[in-house]
Design an enzyme around this catalytic site. Structure first.
Site, PDB file in Angstrom:
ATOM      1  N   ASP A  39       0.831  -1.198   0.000  1.00  0.00           N
ATOM      2  CA  ASP A  39       0.000   0.000   0.000  1.00  0.00           C
ATOM      3  C   ASP A  39       0.869   1.253   0.000  1.00  0.00           C
ATOM      4  OD1 ASP A  39      -2.257  -1.578   0.106  1.00  0.00           O
ATOM      5  OD2 ASP A  39      -2.464  -1.444   2.287  1.00  0.00           O
ATOM      6  N   TYR A  67       6.366  -8.956   8.455  1.00  0.00           N
ATOM      7  CA  TYR A  67       5.936  -7.570   8.636  1.00  0.00           C
ATOM      8  C   TYR A  67       6.066  -7.150  10.091  1.00  0.00           C
ATOM      9  CZ  TYR A  67       3.488  -8.242   4.132  1.00  0.00           C
ATOM     10  OH  TYR A  67       3.175  -8.514   2.832  1.00  0.00           O
ATOM     11  N   ASP A  81      -7.262   0.665   8.246  1.00  0.00           N
ATOM     12  CA  ASP A  81      -6.070   1.362   8.744  1.00  0.00           C
ATOM     13  C   ASP A  81      -6.458   2.800   9.082  1.00  0.00           C
ATOM     14  OD1 ASP A  81      -6.124   2.818   6.349  1.00  0.00           O
ATOM     15  OD2 ASP A  81      -4.566   1.607   5.416  1.00  0.00           O
ATOM     16  N   ARG A 175      -3.642  -5.597   7.706  1.00  0.00           N
ATOM     17  CA  ARG A 175      -4.685  -4.736   8.281  1.00  0.00           C
ATOM     18  C   ARG A 175      -5.971  -5.516   8.545  1.00  0.00           C
ATOM     19  NH1 ARG A 175      -7.107  -2.374   3.279  1.00  0.00           N
ATOM     20  NH2 ARG A 175      -5.654  -2.913   1.597  1.00  0.00           N
TER      21      ARG A 175
END
Length: 327
Positions: A39, A67, A81, A175
């Site tokens: 993203d 991550y 988010d 997310r």
């Protein structure tokens, strides 16, 4: 022309497509592809394939990813988010939740889980990207998909924020994972930061920012002329690029002999008699002396020790068949 993979550190504000477009300009090469979308607000490791290395894209996309994210409890948004519109907020409820409760719920997501892809994603339904539909206020049904969370660890940052480190399979939306954790906790949660720290062998500490890549390339050219010649091999020596065969080093190497030159150049089947086990002329053994295993993949080199292809052994036909060519 460069044929290799570069470990780019994508910075915030860039889309993955932006990274590819900028590298095309920096390197003056059109054949470039990335190995997994990040993203625009996310940062971190984005392996980019250049030249004939673009044939590796699907293989690298399948790699395990790691991550580091920040989970904010008590907030639910339409994008899952903090960049989205707030749908609900209850920080008071979030502050009452203990680290033990958070740890217990987080641990329950370890292993194979089902995820419903978010509306704000690049997935397509009937040819339309979900985020395009979401921006029009249209929500469509998405089927839950299996993904695997190999490892997940949590640490408390403050009363409402927690750091998550997640090692997972391809297709995992962090997310969405955070949203589902918040739902299970009963207070909701959204992601406030995301960094991809690893894709397979590609790690954050070995990644290069676009500005650094541009500076190195221009220094090699000696001038700010994108058409000027430069020594591309230096980019490999400095580990800016990794060569294709080094990415595939989990596959055993074999070499063709003179009888296999034509077959390899045409991407045809390789007979065992056309294969050597060594690049050294004084140590050549016919392929019939190799103990081939069914469906095993091999890196194939020509008689000049140039990497040319990945072949897979067909145990029924007792020959090797091409999987990917890198001519």
């Amino acid at each position: 022309m460069i044929n290799g993979v570069i470990n780019v550190y994508k910075e915030a504000g860039f889309t993955s497509f932006d990274v590819v477009a900028k590298l095309r300009r920096i390197l003056n090469i059109k054949k470039i592809g990335h190995t997994g979308t990040l993203d625009p607000d996310a940062v971190g490791v984005l392996p980019v394939c250049v030249g004939n290395a673009t044939r590796l894209v699907d293989m690298l996309t399948d790699e395990t990813k790691e991550y580091v994210a920040i989970m904010r409890l008590g907030v639910v948004t339409d994008t899952q988010d903090m960049s989205g519109n707030v749908l609900s907020a209850d920080e008071e409820a979030a502050r009452k939740i203990s680290i033990d409760e958070v740890s217990s719920v987080v641990s329950s997501f370890r292993g194979e889980i089902l995820q419903v892809p978010p509306m704000y994603s690049a997935l397509k339904v009937n040819g339309q990207k979900l985020y395009d539909l979401a921006r029009k206020g249209i929500e469509v049904e998405r089927k839950a998909r299996p993904v695997t969370v190999h490892n997940i660890f949590v640490a408390k940052l403050n009363d409402i924020e927690y750091s998550l480190r997640v090692e997972c399979s391809k297709g995992t939306y962090i997310r969405t994972l955070i949203n589902d954790i918040g739902e299970k906790l009963g207070c909701g949660a959204s992601m406030s930061h995301l960094e991809r720290t690893r894709v397979g062998r590609f790690k954050k500490e070995d990644a290069f920012k676009l500005a650094d890549i541009e500076k190195m390339v221009n220094n090699l050219r000696g001038v700010d002329d994108f058409k000027a010649p430069y020594d591309e091999e230096v980019l490999f020596t400095k580990k800016v690029f990794l060569k294709v065969d080094s990415i595939l080093d989990k596959y055993e190497a074999i070499w063709i002999n003179e009888d296999g030159i034509k077959a390899l150049s045409n991407g045809n089947q390789l007979q065992l008699s056309q294969i050597n086990t060594s690049k050294n002329e004084e140590n050549i053994n016919g392929g019939d002396k190799i103990e081939f295993i069914g469906q095993k993949m091999y890196r194939v080199y020509d008689i000049d020790n140039n990497f040319r292809a990945v072949y897979i052994y067909n145990s029924k036909r007792r020959c090797l068949e091409v999987d990917k060519m890198f001519m």
